[in-house]
Design a protein around this motif. Sequence first.
Motif, PDB file in Angstrom:
ATOM      1  N   TYR A 150       0.094  13.682   3.335  1.00  0.00           N
ATOM      2  CA  TYR A 150      -0.623  13.004   3.507  1.00  0.00           C
ATOM      3  C   TYR A 150      -1.146  11.975   4.262  1.00  0.00           C
ATOM      4  O   TYR A 150      -0.366  11.409   4.981  1.00  0.00           O
ATOM      5  N   VAL A 151      -2.301  12.791   5.224  1.00  0.00           N
ATOM      6  CA  VAL A 151      -2.961  11.512   6.771  1.00  0.00           C
ATOM      7  C   VAL A 151      -3.253  10.595   5.954  1.00  0.00           C
ATOM      8  O   VAL A 151      -4.336  11.332   5.036  1.00  0.00           O
ATOM      9  N   HIS A 152      -3.186   9.198   5.428  1.00  0.00           N
ATOM     10  CA  HIS A 152      -4.260   7.788   4.685  1.00  0.00           C
ATOM     11  C   HIS A 152      -5.245   7.320   6.071  1.00  0.00           C
ATOM     12  O   HIS A 152      -4.578   6.701   7.249  1.00  0.00           O
ATOM     13  N   THR A 153      -6.404   7.492   5.648  1.00  0.00           N
ATOM     14  CA  THR A 153      -7.438   6.528   7.075  1.00  0.00           C
ATOM     15  C   THR A 153      -7.899   5.321   5.867  1.00  0.00           C
ATOM     16  O   THR A 153      -8.697   5.444   4.873  1.00  0.00           O
ATOM     17  N   TYR A 154      -7.941   4.113   5.916  1.00  0.00           N
ATOM     18  CA  TYR A 154      -8.239   2.857   5.931  1.00  0.00           C
ATOM     19  C   TYR A 154      -9.423   2.958   6.208  1.00  0.00           C
ATOM     20  O   TYR A 154     -10.162   3.407   7.343  1.00  0.00           O
ATOM     21  N   ILE A 155     -10.625   2.124   5.230  1.00  0.00           N
ATOM     22  CA  ILE A 155     -12.477   2.189   6.333  1.00  0.00           C
ATOM     23  C   ILE A 155     -12.163   1.140   6.986  1.00  0.00           C
ATOM     24  O   ILE A 155     -12.692   0.766   7.705  1.00  0.00           O
ATOM     25  N   TRP A 156     -10.898   0.082   7.076  1.00  0.00           N
ATOM     26  CA  TRP A 156     -10.938  -1.119   8.111  1.00  0.00           C
ATOM     27  C   TRP A 156     -10.610  -1.046   9.369  1.00  0.00           C
ATOM     28  O   TRP A 156     -10.109  -2.610  10.176  1.00  0.00           O
ATOM     29  N   VAL A 157      -9.530   0.065   9.545  1.00  0.00           N
ATOM     30  CA  VAL A 157      -8.688   0.434  10.398  1.00  0.00           C
ATOM     31  C   VAL A 157      -8.622   1.179  11.638  1.00  0.00           C
ATOM     32  O   VAL A 157      -8.947   2.424  10.196  1.00  0.00           O
ATOM     33  N   PRO A 158      -8.547   1.312  12.340  1.00  0.00           N
ATOM     34  CA  PRO A 158      -9.102   3.047  13.592  1.00  0.00           C
ATOM     35  C   PRO A 158      -7.660   4.015  13.023  1.00  0.00           C
ATOM     36  O   PRO A 158      -8.009   5.425  12.907  1.00  0.00           O
ATOM     37  N   TRP A 174      15.846   5.824  -5.095  1.00  0.00           N
ATOM     38  CA  TRP A 174      17.507   5.539  -5.825  1.00  0.00           C
ATOM     39  C   TRP A 174      18.316   5.781  -6.687  1.00  0.00           C
ATOM     40  O   TRP A 174      19.140   5.583  -8.067  1.00  0.00           O
ATOM     41  N   GLN A 175      17.344   5.203  -7.711  1.00  0.00           N
ATOM     42  CA  GLN A 175      17.245   5.631  -9.305  1.00  0.00           C
ATOM     43  C   GLN A 175      16.388   6.837 -10.203  1.00  0.00           C
ATOM     44  O   GLN A 175      15.209   7.615  -9.400  1.00  0.00           O
ATOM     45  N   PRO A 176      17.036   8.053 -10.158  1.00  0.00           N
ATOM     46  CA  PRO A 176      17.081   9.296 -10.496  1.00  0.00           C
ATOM     47  C   PRO A 176      15.846   9.590 -11.772  1.00  0.00           C
ATOM     48  O   PRO A 176      14.963  10.396 -11.472  1.00  0.00           O
ATOM     49  N   ASP A 177      15.302   8.139 -12.430  1.00  0.00           N
ATOM     50  CA  ASP A 177      13.797   8.418 -13.758  1.00  0.00           C
ATOM     51  C   ASP A 177      12.992   7.534 -12.953  1.00  0.00           C
ATOM     52  O   ASP A 177      12.367   7.165 -13.356  1.00  0.00           O
ATOM     53  N   SER A 178      12.687   7.750 -11.616  1.00  0.00           N
ATOM     54  CA  SER A 178      12.056   6.488 -10.741  1.00  0.00           C
ATOM     55  C   SER A 178      10.553   7.719 -11.112  1.00  0.00           C
ATOM     56  O   SER A 178      10.768   8.244 -11.117  1.00  0.00           O
ATOM     57  N   GLN A 179       9.720   6.362 -11.360  1.00  0.00           N
ATOM     58  CA  GLN A 179       8.106   6.418 -11.417  1.00  0.00           C
ATOM     59  C   GLN A 179       7.757   6.941 -10.180  1.00  0.00           C
ATOM     60  O   GLN A 179       6.237   7.049 -10.299  1.00  0.00           O
ATOM     61  N   ILE A 180       8.181   6.489  -8.661  1.00  0.00           N
ATOM     62  CA  ILE A 180       7.747   6.516  -7.649  1.00  0.00           C
ATOM     63  C   ILE A 180       7.230   8.465  -7.274  1.00  0.00           C
ATOM     64  O   ILE A 180       8.145   9.198  -7.550  1.00  0.00           O
ATOM     65  N   PRO A 181       5.799   8.116  -6.935  1.00  0.00           N
ATOM     66  CA  PRO A 181       5.053   9.844  -6.919  1.00  0.00           C
ATOM     67  C   PRO A 181       6.060  10.497  -5.347  1.00  0.00           C
ATOM     68  O   PRO A 181       6.280   9.144  -4.813  1.00  0.00           O
ATOM     69  N   GLN A 182       5.893  11.387  -5.157  1.00  0.00           N
ATOM     70  CA  GLN A 182       6.627  11.956  -4.423  1.00  0.00           C
ATOM     71  C   GLN A 182       5.183  12.262  -3.479  1.00  0.00           C
ATOM     72  O   GLN A 182       5.159  13.071  -1.919  1.00  0.00           O
ATOM     73  N   ASP A 183       3.939  11.995  -3.626  1.00  0.00           N
ATOM     74  CA  ASP A 183       2.246  12.624  -3.077  1.00  0.00           C
ATOM     75  C   ASP A 183       2.020  11.915  -2.485  1.00  0.00           C
ATOM     76  O   ASP A 183       1.826  10.859  -3.227  1.00  0.00           O
ATOM     77  N   PHE A 238      -0.182   6.478  -1.848  1.00  0.00           N
ATOM     78  CA  PHE A 238      -1.370   5.603  -1.067  1.00  0.00           C
ATOM     79  C   PHE A 238      -2.608   4.923  -2.211  1.00  0.00           C
ATOM     80  O   PHE A 238      -3.465   3.703  -1.738  1.00  0.00           O
ATOM     81  N   GLU A 239      -2.769   5.495  -3.439  1.00  0.00           N
ATOM     82  CA  GLU A 239      -3.821   4.948  -4.291  1.00  0.00           C
ATOM     83  C   GLU A 239      -2.749   3.128  -4.722  1.00  0.00           C
ATOM     84  O   GLU A 239      -3.182   2.207  -4.890  1.00  0.00           O
ATOM     85  N   HIS A 240      -1.809   3.619  -4.956  1.00  0.00           N
ATOM     86  CA  HIS A 240      -0.471   1.793  -5.337  1.00  0.00           C
ATOM     87  C   HIS A 240      -0.608   1.018  -4.095  1.00  0.00           C
ATOM     88  O   HIS A 240      -1.032  -0.129  -3.779  1.00  0.00           O
ATOM     89  N   ILE A 241      -0.214   1.879  -2.734  1.00  0.00           N
ATOM     90  CA  ILE A 241      -0.107   1.237  -1.426  1.00  0.00           C
ATOM     91  C   ILE A 241      -2.172   0.395  -1.452  1.00  0.00           C
ATOM     92  O   ILE A 241      -1.457  -0.784  -1.094  1.00  0.00           O
ATOM     93  N   SER A 242      -2.781   1.459  -1.687  1.00  0.00           N
ATOM     94  CA  SER A 242      -4.642   0.524  -1.556  1.00  0.00           C
ATOM     95  C   SER A 242      -5.006  -0.259  -3.206  1.00  0.00           C
ATOM     96  O   SER A 242      -5.785  -1.653  -2.320  1.00  0.00           O
ATOM     97  N   LEU A 243      -4.102  -0.360  -3.523  1.00  0.00           N
ATOM     98  CA  LEU A 243      -4.419  -1.273  -4.746  1.00  0.00           C
ATOM     99  C   LEU A 243      -3.543  -3.143  -4.560  1.00  0.00           C
ATOM    100  O   LEU A 243      -3.846  -4.060  -4.441  1.00  0.00           O
TER     101      LEU A 243
END
Length: 183
Positions: free
Chosen positions: A137-145, A155-164, A169-174
């Motif tokens: 996925y390629v993300h575009t922010y509204i404030w930078v080009p 590193w932990q098998p039961d991680s909740q980190i999405p691979q999508d 980017f929803e989490h990064i944007s928050l």
Amino acid sequence: MEYQTIDYWDEQIWNQAAPIYRQGFDPDNSKPTTIIRRSIERKLCQLHIASNQSDIIAMALTGKLEGINGLLIDYMAVREDSRGQGIGKMFLDYIIGWSRSALQSTGAVIEIESEDNATNLQRLHFWQQYGFTLTSYVHTYIWVPEKYQALYLIWQPDSQIPQDGEILFEHISLFHNRAYAKK
């Protein structure tokens, strides 16, 4: 090499780390010092430094991604005259070890510019060599080009980190929205 994680604002340390930050990132598209200071004071992020004797040779800004128990490596840079010596990998080892013990995180996420140029390809190579996986996925922010892509390392098998990438980017944007919020 000595490492330190700072979770309070220290003007003197920042003044030593800031030139490395400016070497590594375009000042028009990176966070201004006022936002970094506010984020550290609000306990949203930490400043990590690596020093050789009394000289800071690497810096990073990290924060916790809420809801997925992941570490966001917001910025990481090694001083230009110290690159290519394995310092980045050792510094990243330290940051991940710190994250695992201090935050009990289960993985890490980083976003990089996706434009196909030599600098971005070197950055991508560094993160992939370390074990990070690039999302499509390629993300575009509204404030930078620039367009960005996310990479993750679990590193932990039961991680909740999405691979999508889009969900990442929803989490990064928050995280960024909280950093830029006035209150």
